[in-house]
Design a protein around this motif. Structure first.
Motif, PDB file in Angstrom:
ATOM      1  N   SER A 219      -5.941  -4.356   0.911  1.00 21.99           N
ATOM      2  CA  SER A 219      -6.606  -4.669   2.175  1.00 21.99           C
ATOM      3  C   SER A 219      -6.305  -6.112   2.583  1.00 21.99           C
TER       4      SER A 219
ATOM      5  N   THR B 194       0.829  -1.202   0.000  1.00 22.45           N
ATOM      6  CA  THR B 194       0.000   0.000   0.000  1.00 22.45           C
ATOM      7  C   THR B 194       0.865   1.253   0.000  1.00 22.45           C
TER       8      THR B 194
ATOM      9  N   THR C 135      -3.980   0.580  -2.770  1.00 23.60           N
ATOM     10  CA  THR C 135      -4.343   0.174  -1.417  1.00 23.60           C
ATOM     11  C   THR C 135      -4.664  -1.313  -1.423  1.00 23.60           C
TER      12      THR C 135
END
Length: 114
Positions: A113, A89, A111
């Motif tokens: 997750s 990220t 990004t």
């Protein structure tokens, strides 16, 4: 000279993204193209570079997962990112090194997750 980066986004861990960056300017003076990244609170770091003749180099943290490639006719560099991890990220920046100077793109957010 302008660099236009695209392809960032939100992906789950283990997923893939492909970044691209197109550079304007004289392609015959464009030598090295590369990708760098900067996570919050960290310095900008090298991810991968590719020379005019196709020689590549990678940060140890991305070897085997990321692949940089280049279309010299289009002054475009790509970064295929596989097996993404939350540690990937960051804002990803492309860089174009011409004979006399270098230019940076505006950055694209990636990004990952968990």
């Amino acid at each position: 000279v302008q660099l236009q980066a695209s392809g960032g986004g939100l992906v789950q861990a283990g997923g893939s993204l492909r970044l691209s960056c197109a550079a304007s300017g004289n392609r015959f003076r464009l030598n090295v193209m590369g990708w760098y990244r900067q996570a919050p609170g960290n310095q900008r770091e090298l991810v991968a570079t590719i020379t005019r003749d196709g020689s590549t180099s990678y940060a140890d943290s991305v070897k085997g997962r990321f692949t940089i490639s280049r279309d010299s006719a289009k002054n475009t560099v790509y970064l295929q990112m596989n097996s993404l991890k939350p540690d990937d990220t960051a804002v990803y920046f492309c860089k174009a090194e011409y004979t006399l100077t270098s230019y940076w793109g505006q950055g694209t957010q990636v990004t990952v997750s968990s």
